[in-house]
Write an enzyme that holds these catalytic residues in place. Structure first.
Site, PDB file in Angstrom:
ATOM      1  N   HIS A 313       0.885  -1.199   0.022  1.00 33.82           N
ATOM      2  CA  HIS A 313      -0.037   0.071   0.096  1.00 33.82           C
ATOM      3  C   HIS A 313       0.858   1.307   0.046  1.00 33.82           C
ATOM      4  CE1 HIS A 313      -3.202   2.741   1.087  1.00 33.82           C
ATOM      5  NE2 HIS A 313      -3.905   1.949   0.768  1.00 33.82           N
ATOM      6  N   ASP A 371      -7.771  -5.380   0.105  1.00 34.14           N
ATOM      7  CA  ASP A 371      -8.340  -6.379  -0.847  1.00 34.14           C
ATOM      8  C   ASP A 371      -7.893  -7.739  -0.697  1.00 34.14           C
ATOM      9  OD1 ASP A 371      -7.536  -3.495  -2.892  1.00 34.14           O
ATOM     10  OD2 ASP A 371      -9.592  -4.477  -2.722  1.00 34.14           O
TER      11      ASP A 371
HETATM   12  C1  SDX Z   1      -6.223  -0.109  -2.885  1.00 36.36           C
HETATM   13  O1  SDX Z   1      -4.556   4.215  -2.071  1.00 36.36           O
HETATM   14  C2  SDX Z   1      -5.534   3.838  -1.404  1.00 36.36           C
HETATM   15  O2  SDX Z   1      -5.735   4.326  -0.369  1.00 36.36           O
HETATM   16  C3  SDX Z   1      -6.200   2.723  -2.028  1.00 36.36           C
HETATM   17  C4  SDX Z   1      -6.891   1.858  -1.330  1.00 36.36           C
HETATM   18  C5  SDX Z   1      -8.180   2.588  -1.026  1.00 36.36           C
HETATM   19  O3  SDX Z   1      -9.048   2.133  -0.219  1.00 36.36           O
HETATM   20  O4  SDX Z   1      -8.687   3.362  -1.829  1.00 36.36           O
HETATM   21  O5  SDX Z   1      -6.698   1.467   0.017  1.00 36.36           O
HETATM   22  C6  SDX Z   1      -7.463   0.480  -2.142  1.00 36.36           C
HETATM   23  O6  SDX Z   1      -5.872   0.222  -3.935  1.00 36.36           O
HETATM   24  C7  SDX Z   1      -5.311  -0.873  -2.103  1.00 36.36           C
HETATM   25  C8  SDX Z   1      -4.037  -1.344  -2.890  1.00 36.36           C
HETATM   26  C9  SDX Z   1      -4.645  -2.748  -3.783  1.00 36.36           C
HETATM   27  N1  SDX Z   1      -3.397  -2.918  -4.808  1.00 36.36           N
HETATM   28  C10 SDX Z   1      -3.043  -4.252  -4.723  1.00 36.36           C
HETATM   29  O7  SDX Z   1      -3.236  -5.089  -3.747  1.00 36.36           O
HETATM   30  C11 SDX Z   1      -2.184  -4.446  -5.988  1.00 36.36           C
HETATM   31  C12 SDX Z   1      -0.711  -4.968  -5.305  1.00 36.36           C
HETATM   32  N2  SDX Z   1       0.090  -3.985  -4.775  1.00 36.36           N
HETATM   33  C13 SDX Z   1       0.923  -3.040  -5.452  1.00 36.36           C
HETATM   34  O8  SDX Z   1       0.513  -3.005  -6.828  1.00 36.36           O
HETATM   35  C14 SDX Z   1       1.488  -1.972  -4.768  1.00 36.36           C
HETATM   36  O9  SDX Z   1       1.808  -2.401  -3.569  1.00 36.36           O
HETATM   37  C15 SDX Z   1       0.511  -0.574  -4.654  1.00 36.36           C
HETATM   38  C16 SDX Z   1      -0.021  -0.041  -6.132  1.00 36.36           C
HETATM   39  C17 SDX Z   1      -0.678  -0.782  -3.868  1.00 36.36           C
HETATM   40  C18 SDX Z   1       1.391   0.544  -4.099  1.00 36.36           C
HETATM   41  O10 SDX Z   1       2.599   0.910  -4.810  1.00 36.36           O
HETATM   42  P1  SDX Z   1       3.546   1.860  -4.329  1.00 36.36           P
HETATM   43  O11 SDX Z   1       2.960   2.753  -3.275  1.00 36.36           O
HETATM   44  O12 SDX Z   1       3.656   2.768  -5.626  1.00 36.36           O
HETATM   45  O13 SDX Z   1       4.827   0.971  -3.954  1.00 36.36           O
HETATM   46  P2  SDX Z   1       5.714   0.499  -5.002  1.00 36.36           P
HETATM   47  O14 SDX Z   1       5.071  -0.097  -6.034  1.00 36.36           O
HETATM   48  O15 SDX Z   1       6.844   1.323  -5.286  1.00 36.36           O
HETATM   49  O16 SDX Z   1       6.317  -0.687  -4.054  1.00 36.36           O
HETATM   50  C19 SDX Z   1       7.183  -0.565  -3.376  1.00 36.36           C
HETATM   51  C20 SDX Z   1       8.228  -2.001  -3.600  1.00 36.36           C
HETATM   52  C21 SDX Z   1       8.592  -2.180  -4.860  1.00 36.36           C
HETATM   53  O17 SDX Z   1       9.588  -2.825  -5.023  1.00 36.36           O
HETATM   54  P3  SDX Z   1      11.266  -2.151  -5.184  1.00 36.36           P
HETATM   55  O18 SDX Z   1      11.120  -1.455  -6.237  1.00 36.36           O
HETATM   56  O19 SDX Z   1      11.405  -1.113  -3.834  1.00 36.36           O
HETATM   57  O20 SDX Z   1      12.306  -3.292  -5.009  1.00 36.36           O
HETATM   58  O21 SDX Z   1       7.366  -2.854  -3.130  1.00 36.36           O
HETATM   59  C22 SDX Z   1       7.193  -3.936  -4.165  1.00 36.36           C
HETATM   60  C23 SDX Z   1       7.449  -3.208  -5.394  1.00 36.36           C
HETATM   61  O22 SDX Z   1       7.860  -3.845  -6.467  1.00 36.36           O
HETATM   62  N3  SDX Z   1       5.785  -4.363  -4.151  1.00 36.36           N
HETATM   63  C24 SDX Z   1       5.362  -5.548  -4.555  1.00 36.36           C
HETATM   64  C25 SDX Z   1       4.051  -5.428  -3.889  1.00 36.36           C
HETATM   65  N4  SDX Z   1       3.535  -4.099  -3.803  1.00 36.36           N
HETATM   66  C26 SDX Z   1       4.746  -3.535  -3.963  1.00 36.36           C
HETATM   67  N5  SDX Z   1       5.875  -6.708  -4.669  1.00 36.36           N
HETATM   68  C27 SDX Z   1       5.356  -7.832  -4.765  1.00 36.36           C
HETATM   69  N6  SDX Z   1       3.750  -7.712  -4.360  1.00 36.36           N
HETATM   70  C28 SDX Z   1       3.224  -6.690  -4.256  1.00 36.36           C
HETATM   71  N7  SDX Z   1       1.878  -6.489  -4.021  1.00 36.36           N
END
Ligand code: SDX
Length: 436
Positions: A313, A371
């Site tokens: 998140h 989720d």
């Molecule tokens: C919702 O914003 C909100 O409030 C949203 C929400 C709401 O109520 O409105 O809470 C609802 O959208 C919840 C999130 C649902 N999405 C997912 O579950 C999809 C999987 N999660 C990711 O796509 C990600 O965690 C996000 C999009 C939720 C957050 O992305 P960020 O903040 O841009 O973080 P990032 O992608 O830069 O991740 C940081 C690191 C990265 O690795 P490095 O580049 O640092 O090595 O963590 C890794 C990412 O690759 N990473 C994951 C991961 N989420 C982040 N790796 C594996 N699996 C994951 N789920």
């Protein structure tokens, strides 16, 4: 917001004149540096793609402490609201800033209940879609189409118009989501029934048929009502920011909410619950818990492009409090429906256990989000995976409308218009086609 005694000073390494900016304090949480005069004073913009360090507005609706894993709607902890209130009480709170007393609740429930029907013409709108259209495509169209029916309340500067639009959207979303589902099943639409609760009415519109009496299961009704509460608002997330930016042009609320529905559909946002359940079913089909280790290796291998959906998140760097409540709701519903041995629930618990011990996830502070478990409980209730995000949109509508309302009531309100760092061609001349 309160002007802080501290100021922020911007200075340049080449000795240019230092510039001071005011700092504002909120009631709780990070302070902000007011940079509105930056461009005028320096000819420079700030640069923050994805808005990791940008507050786009001042808001009093929802507060999230990502480090502590806390979520408050108008100051009330989500745990207390999910336990002591129903969704319409919570919707009233999010819209008006205070919990309703008994009379206010009765009046609000009556208003919403008596706006649950949609114009019969909407049936023909639906018939334009293929039966296998994704429900979010249908919902985006239906919500945007609502603006064609309410010419009596289009003055967004009129608080009365804004109020009736809010009631209509909150009231009609369950009807539209249920219609999208019935249409996909080739079954007749079921009209709302005013003697049922908001959530009971939705369940009946979803699962009743004209052929027999439908009895609402109180355990399922309470569980789904809690799921609506958990999804109702969440600060300036992507879809809420979309609604604010879209609404800032002065467009009607139905168009602005339709933009929010479209944004929520994405798998990185509200579409994650559908993607998460598909992920669990795929792991289950390929060997289940025994294959979790192999799957996790793929997730940790960046080149695979595989993410653990329902994890991570932008704000929560601790356990999403909604995920904890969702897990508990999962257990209650599965128990009540005699599905306590649901293999997907066991698989999700194992995935969580492994992830929370794995350095890859610990280092990146990746925890289950709202989720991760919501799909399992919705599937147990009989809601198809493709409808999960539409359920999320149904619940989030009150948050979108409240944030839209707050923006329009803000005396400092302006149309949103971000700038850019231009990296394209410098000015050049058009050559005749024969000389290109
Ligand atoms: C919702 O914003 C909100 O409030 C949203 C929400 C709401 O109520 O409105 O809470 C609802 O959208 C919840 C999130 C649902 N999405 C997912 O579950 C999809 C999987 N999660 C990711 O796509 C990600 O965690 C996000 C999009 C939720 C957050 O992305 P960020 O903040 O841009 O973080 P990032 O992608 O830069 O991740 C940081 C690191 C990265 O690795 P490095 O580049 O640092 O090595 O963590 C890794 C990412 O690759 N990473 C994951 C991961 N989420 C982040 N790796 C594996 N699996 C994951 N789920």
């Amino acid at each position: 917001m309160k002007l802080s005694d501290r100021k922020a000073t911007l200075s340049f390494s080449d000795g240019g004149e230092a510039i001071e900016f005011p700092v504002y304090e909120g009631s709780v949480g990070p302070e902000v540096i007011d940079i509105r005069k930056l461009y005028g004073q320096t000819g420079m913009f700030t640069y923050d793609p994805g808005f990791l360090s940008t507050a786009a507005c001042a808001s009093g609706i929802t507060y999230i402490d990502g480090d502590k894993g806390e979520l408050l709607y108008r100051g009330y902890p989500i745990e207390q609201l999910a336990t002591n209130c129903d969704f319409l009480e919570t919707a009233y709170l999010i819209l008006n800033g205070e919990l309703p007393n008994a009379d206010q609740k009765a009046d609000f429930d009556h208003q919403v209940t008596h706006h649950t029907m949609v114009n019969e013409q909407m049936h023909f709108f639906l018939r334009g879609f293929r039966r296998d259209a994704h429900p979010m495509a249908v919902l985006t169209g239906l919500v945007g189409g609502m603006s064609a029916f309410y010419h009596d309340s289009t003055d967004i500067n009129n608080p009365r118009h804004r109020h009736i639009s809010a009631i209509r959207l909150i009231a009609k979303m369950p009807t539209l989501v249920a219609m999208a589902y019935k249409y996909s099943q080739g079954q007749p639409f079921i009209y709302p029934q005013n003697d049922l609760s908001y959530t009971g009415n939705f369940l009946r519109m979803m699962f009743a048929t004209p052929c027999e009496e439908y009895k609402v299961n109180p355990v399922v009704e309470r569980a789904l009502d809690r799921i609506f509460i958990l999804h109702a608002d969440h600060e300036q997330n992507a879809s809420t920011s979309t609604v604010r930016l879209c609404g800032s042009s002065g467009t009607n609320p139905f168009a602005a909410i339709a933009a929010g529905v479209a944004c929520l559909w994405g798998p990185a946002h509200g579409g994650a619950n559908e993607a998460c359940l598909n992920m669990l079913e795929e792991i289950q089909a390929n060997g289940g818990v025994a294959k979790v280790g192999e799957f996790m290796e793929k997730v940790k291998d960046k080149s695979s492009g595989v993410k653990l959906m329902g994890f991570g998140h932008r704000v929560y760097k601790n356990y999403d409090p909604r995920a904890k409540l969702m897990q508990q709701t999962c257990k209650e519903v599965l128990q009540a429906l005699g599905l306590e041995n649901d293999p997907l629930f066991k698989l999700s618990m194992e995935l969580e256990r492994i992830a929370l011990e794995d350095d890859y996830f610990v280092q990146r502070k990746l925890y289950p989000n709202v989720d991760f478990y919501s799909g399992i409980v919705q599937r147990a209730i009989g809601i198809p995976t493709s409808l999960f995000t539409a359920i999320f949109a149904l619940a989030r509508t009150v948050g979108w409308i409240a944030q839209w309302n707050e923006m329009l009531s803000d005396p400092e309100f302006k149309i949103g218009r971000p700038r850019q760092l231009f990296t394209g061609h410098e000015p050049r001349q058009v050559a005749e086609i024969g000389k290109r």
